[in-house]
Design a protein around this motif. Sequence first.
Motif, PDB file in Angstrom:
ATOM      1  N   ILE A 442       0.806  -1.221   0.000  1.00 45.30           N
ATOM      2  CA  ILE A 442       0.000   0.000   0.000  1.00 45.30           C
ATOM      3  C   ILE A 442       0.840   1.272   0.000  1.00 45.30           C
ATOM      4  O   ILE A 442       0.288   2.368  -0.126  1.00 45.30           O
ATOM      5  CB  ILE A 442      -0.977   0.036   1.198  1.00 45.30           C
ATOM      6  N   VAL A 443       2.152   1.135   0.172  1.00 42.52           N
ATOM      7  CA  VAL A 443       3.017   2.321   0.091  1.00 42.52           C
ATOM      8  C   VAL A 443       4.149   2.138  -0.901  1.00 42.52           C
ATOM      9  O   VAL A 443       4.837   3.100  -1.247  1.00 42.52           O
ATOM     10  CB  VAL A 443       3.598   2.698   1.479  1.00 42.52           C
ATOM     11  N   GLY A 444       4.380   0.908  -1.353  1.00 48.64           N
ATOM     12  CA  GLY A 444       5.373   0.670  -2.392  1.00 48.64           C
ATOM     13  C   GLY A 444       6.794   0.527  -1.918  1.00 48.64           C
ATOM     14  O   GLY A 444       7.676   0.181  -2.707  1.00 48.64           O
ATOM     15  N   VAL A 445       7.078   0.798  -0.647  1.00 43.05           N
ATOM     16  CA  VAL A 445       8.443   0.693  -0.132  1.00 43.05           C
ATOM     17  C   VAL A 445       8.409   0.005   1.225  1.00 43.05           C
ATOM     18  O   VAL A 445       7.365  -0.056   1.892  1.00 43.05           O
ATOM     19  CB  VAL A 445       9.105   2.088   0.020  1.00 43.05           C
ATOM     20  N   LEU A 446       9.552  -0.516   1.636  1.00 42.05           N
ATOM     21  CA  LEU A 446       9.685  -1.127   2.954  1.00 42.05           C
ATOM     22  C   LEU A 446      10.159  -0.051   3.920  1.00 42.05           C
ATOM     23  O   LEU A 446      11.324   0.345   3.911  1.00 42.05           O
ATOM     24  CB  LEU A 446      10.687  -2.287   2.905  1.00 42.05           C
ATOM     25  N   SER A 447       9.247   0.470   4.742  1.00 44.27           N
ATOM     26  CA  SER A 447       9.553   1.584   5.639  1.00 44.27           C
ATOM     27  C   SER A 447       9.097   1.252   7.049  1.00 44.27           C
ATOM     28  O   SER A 447       7.897   1.242   7.335  1.00 44.27           O
ATOM     29  CB  SER A 447       8.863   2.866   5.147  1.00 44.27           C
ATOM     30  N   TRP A 448      10.072   0.954   7.922  1.00 44.79           N
ATOM     31  CA  TRP A 448       9.702   0.657   9.307  1.00 44.79           C
ATOM     32  C   TRP A 448       9.169   1.897  10.005  1.00 44.79           C
ATOM     33  O   TRP A 448       8.387   1.796  10.966  1.00 44.79           O
ATOM     34  CB  TRP A 448      10.905   0.079  10.057  1.00 44.79           C
ATOM     35  N   GLN A 449       9.575   3.100   9.541  1.00 39.21           N
ATOM     36  CA  GLN A 449       9.077   4.330  10.150  1.00 39.21           C
ATOM     37  C   GLN A 449       7.561   4.463   9.957  1.00 39.21           C
ATOM     38  O   GLN A 449       6.832   4.808  10.891  1.00 39.21           O
ATOM     39  CB  GLN A 449       9.786   5.544   9.548  1.00 39.21           C
ATOM     40  N   LEU A 450       7.093   4.209   8.739  1.00 40.33           N
ATOM     41  CA  LEU A 450       5.657   4.286   8.476  1.00 40.33           C
ATOM     42  C   LEU A 450       4.910   3.214   9.259  1.00 40.33           C
ATOM     43  O   LEU A 450       3.803   3.451   9.765  1.00 40.33           O
ATOM     44  CB  LEU A 450       5.391   4.133   6.983  1.00 40.33           C
ATOM     45  N   ALA A 451       5.497   2.029   9.372  1.00 41.15           N
ATOM     46  CA  ALA A 451       4.866   0.947  10.123  1.00 41.15           C
ATOM     47  C   ALA A 451       4.768   1.308  11.603  1.00 41.15           C
ATOM     48  O   ALA A 451       3.741   1.085  12.251  1.00 41.15           O
ATOM     49  CB  ALA A 451       5.648  -0.344   9.936  1.00 41.15           C
ATOM     50  N   ALA A 452       5.845   1.887  12.156  1.00 39.98           N
ATOM     51  CA  ALA A 452       5.839   2.277  13.572  1.00 39.98           C
ATOM     52  C   ALA A 452       4.763   3.325  13.837  1.00 39.98           C
ATOM     53  O   ALA A 452       4.052   3.265  14.847  1.00 39.98           O
ATOM     54  CB  ALA A 452       7.210   2.810  13.967  1.00 39.98           C
ATOM     55  N   ALA A 453       4.631   4.288  12.932  1.00 38.30           N
ATOM     56  CA  ALA A 453       3.622   5.330  13.103  1.00 38.30           C
ATOM     57  C   ALA A 453       2.217   4.739  13.050  1.00 38.30           C
ATOM     58  O   ALA A 453       1.339   5.132  13.832  1.00 38.30           O
ATOM     59  CB  ALA A 453       3.789   6.400  12.022  1.00 38.30           C
ATOM     60  N   ALA A 454       1.997   3.785  12.147  1.00 37.52           N
ATOM     61  CA  ALA A 454       0.673   3.166  12.040  1.00 37.52           C
ATOM     62  C   ALA A 454       0.339   2.377  13.300  1.00 37.52           C
ATOM     63  O   ALA A 454      -0.808   2.407  13.781  1.00 37.52           O
ATOM     64  CB  ALA A 454       0.616   2.269  10.812  1.00 37.52           C
ATOM     65  N   VAL A 455       1.327   1.671  13.857  1.00 36.60           N
ATOM     66  CA  VAL A 455       1.091   0.870  15.064  1.00 36.60           C
ATOM     67  C   VAL A 455       0.781   1.773  16.261  1.00 36.60           C
ATOM     68  O   VAL A 455      -0.161   1.524  17.020  1.00 36.60           O
ATOM     69  CB  VAL A 455       2.308  -0.026  15.361  1.00 36.60           C
ATOM     70  N   THR A 456       1.572   2.833  16.454  1.00 37.93           N
ATOM     71  CA  THR A 456       1.302   3.733  17.586  1.00 37.93           C
ATOM     72  C   THR A 456      -0.019   4.479  17.405  1.00 37.93           C
ATOM     73  O   THR A 456      -0.605   4.945  18.379  1.00 37.93           O
ATOM     74  CB  THR A 456       2.435   4.762  17.748  1.00 37.93           C
ATOM     75  N   GLY A 457      -0.491   4.558  16.164  1.00 39.02           N
ATOM     76  CA  GLY A 457      -1.776   5.207  15.911  1.00 39.02           C
ATOM     77  C   GLY A 457      -2.940   4.484  16.542  1.00 39.02           C
ATOM     78  O   GLY A 457      -3.999   5.080  16.778  1.00 39.02           O
ATOM     79  N   PHE A 458      -2.772   3.191  16.852  1.00 43.15           N
ATOM     80  CA  PHE A 458      -3.857   2.457  17.503  1.00 43.15           C
ATOM     81  C   PHE A 458      -4.031   2.894  18.952  1.00 43.15           C
ATOM     82  O   PHE A 458      -5.090   2.698  19.541  1.00 43.15           O
ATOM     83  CB  PHE A 458      -3.599   0.953  17.435  1.00 43.15           C
ATOM     84  N   ILE A 459      -2.988   3.452  19.549  1.00 45.29           N
ATOM     85  CA  ILE A 459      -3.112   3.990  20.907  1.00 45.29           C
ATOM     86  C   ILE A 459      -3.902   5.291  20.867  1.00 45.29           C
ATOM     87  O   ILE A 459      -4.836   5.496  21.638  1.00 45.29           O
ATOM     88  CB  ILE A 459      -1.718   4.212  21.517  1.00 45.29           C
ATOM     89  N   ALA A 460      -3.507   6.179  19.976  1.00 52.84           N
ATOM     90  CA  ALA A 460      -4.214   7.437  19.733  1.00 52.84           C
ATOM     91  C   ALA A 460      -3.807   7.889  18.336  1.00 52.84           C
ATOM     92  O   ALA A 460      -2.615   7.901  18.018  1.00 52.84           O
ATOM     93  CB  ALA A 460      -3.849   8.497  20.770  1.00 52.84           C
ATOM     94  N   LYS A 461      -4.761   8.243  17.519  1.00 47.97           N
ATOM     95  CA  LYS A 461      -4.466   8.513  16.113  1.00 47.97           C
ATOM     96  C   LYS A 461      -3.509   9.701  15.940  1.00 47.97           C
ATOM     97  O   LYS A 461      -2.782   9.782  14.959  1.00 47.97           O
ATOM     98  CB  LYS A 461      -5.762   8.770  15.345  1.00 47.97           C
ATOM     99  N   GLU A 462      -3.498  10.618  16.912  1.00 46.26           N
ATOM    100  CA  GLU A 462      -2.566  11.733  16.812  1.00 46.26           C
ATOM    101  C   GLU A 462      -1.111  11.260  16.872  1.00 46.26           C
ATOM    102  O   GLU A 462      -0.197  11.959  16.435  1.00 46.26           O
ATOM    103  CB  GLU A 462      -2.797  12.740  17.940  1.00 46.26           C
TER     104      GLU A 462
END
Length: 615
Positions: A442-462
């Motif tokens: 869905i993003v075309g690249v292997l980015s752990w930064q984007l994955a980390a942001a998505a995971v922490t978003g489950f705590i609070a979307k901000e």
Amino acid sequence: MSPFTGEESITSSYVMQENPDVIINIVDATNLSRSLFFTTQLLELGVPVVVALNKSDLNEKKGTKIDTEALSQKLGCPVINTVSTAAGGLKAVVQAAVAQAKGAQSVPPYLQGDIDLTDKAVVEAADRRRFDFVNRIVKEVETRRVFTKDKNFGDKIDAVLTNKWLGIPIFAVVMFLVFQISQVWVGTPLADILVGWLESFQGWAGGLLADASPLLSAILVDGVIGGVVAVVGFLPLVMVMYFLIALLEDCGYMVRVAVVLDPIFKKVGLSGKSVIPFVITVGCAVPGIMASRTIRNERERRATAMLAPFMPCGAKIPVIALFAGVFFNDAGWVSTLMYLSGIVLIFLGALLVNKIAGYKARKSFFIIELPEYKIPSFWGAFKSMCSRGWAYIVKAATIILLCNMAVQLMQTFTWGLQVAETAQASILASIALPFAYLLVPIVGVLSWQLAAAAVTGFIAKENVVGTLAVCFVGLENLINMEELVLLEGAGAEVAGIMAITKVAALAYLMFNLYTPPCFAAIGAMNAEMKSAKWVWGGIGLQLATGYTIAYLVYTIGTIVTGGPLNVGAAIGGLAAVLAMAGVVITLIMKTNKKLKEEYALSSAKQITVQIGAGS
């Protein structure tokens, strides 16, 4: 006094069983005949009652006069004119309540007597007699210059705003203007000012820690303060939107939106009352989900609580604003598209829930009062904005602060608690990397930064914004909105740092918006559904929906724009989407089979009964 929901049952039981000292009954002075029906029921309880005749100012404008002294004599209780928006009459109501609490309620003007509450015809006849009594009182104490049956200017406006063909396009335009004003015209200049102050504070704090440990400075200045500043920097955009929504609610327009959407919601098996939770969710998903408890039908209530998070809430605005500002030149259409997409997903999700649960759309009735149009209270909207904004700040200073601190620590250290030489060697990168593989389609690249942001978003979307600010080196100024309006060519620079295209940014944004909401909202879902099966089903539906939408947007968008498409990742993503679709189809087939078996069993029983009767 005949409760249908949990709150009504609690209130009714308290009034009848807990012997309150006095009851303050707030009555709508503009609709006296309907309001006094409940008043006469309260007077029968024998508890002292004080009637607060609210909206008296509207009656004065329309030339409607109510003889409060005569009404007080006929009801046998104090009747006081009030104007709640200006606190008019409040002191008099409190004084009357204190005085009444020391005495006893006089003989009620109307006694229903004992009736058979299980007999519908008897109950309806008793209600009609009560209404006849109330209407006689109203005719004696009320003088109207404008009658309800007469068409007025507001009715002419309603003919346009609630028109089945014009209502939805008008709503789309109104919401577009709300987001354009809050995120482009007004919110952006205010954000620039706030961010300047916050960055000055961040620089001051950094100066104090200049001689301290680099690790301590990185954690406190860049992680804690920087992450919170990144989120609070979007506060003006959020508060301006809250202010505008409060104005729309106060002037009476948002109720018309419910009327416009009601027929469409019924077609997908939702209750007309589902509209209100979805509208409330625009502010916050938690109260929006909780508002579903007013729906009587259990299946419709659960479906509404499950689908409400598809409406982007205030916590998701910083995420929308970030990607709109960085990749789309602050285009107002990005926010509008996100909200319209949420509405479409609610409709499609409702159809899926009906299929999986084995329910067909039933006829439901939705009755709601259309309040008169009025000039909204700017002071009331300001207070509402401040209240919601403060809740946003508290979250940023607690949950988001702790999350950003944890992210910064995990990014700084390795599993051996040694300072990581590179970000890829950190604890955070190792935890996020497995999820990063799932995001490649869905993003075309292997980015752990984007994955980390998505995971922490489950705590609070901000947290998505704060985590990106912490993880991506070189994006602090952009995410902190130092240049909310990007300079020419800055978009290409940001895309190079984050290594994603505009299409990927849009797909990633939609993934974060339409996957499961924050933990607090999931907790609210659990409380309202009262079924682990439905809760996990809702989380599964939200995950599948967010991933599928993001995959389709990225894949189709990349093909259309002629961008580079990772064929292997696209095939892997397609396999995941087909697998999720297969699960849904299997559940639907299982439900259909079960329904057929039940129908066959029911038919067999009927045949047996008929044969038995014949013999």
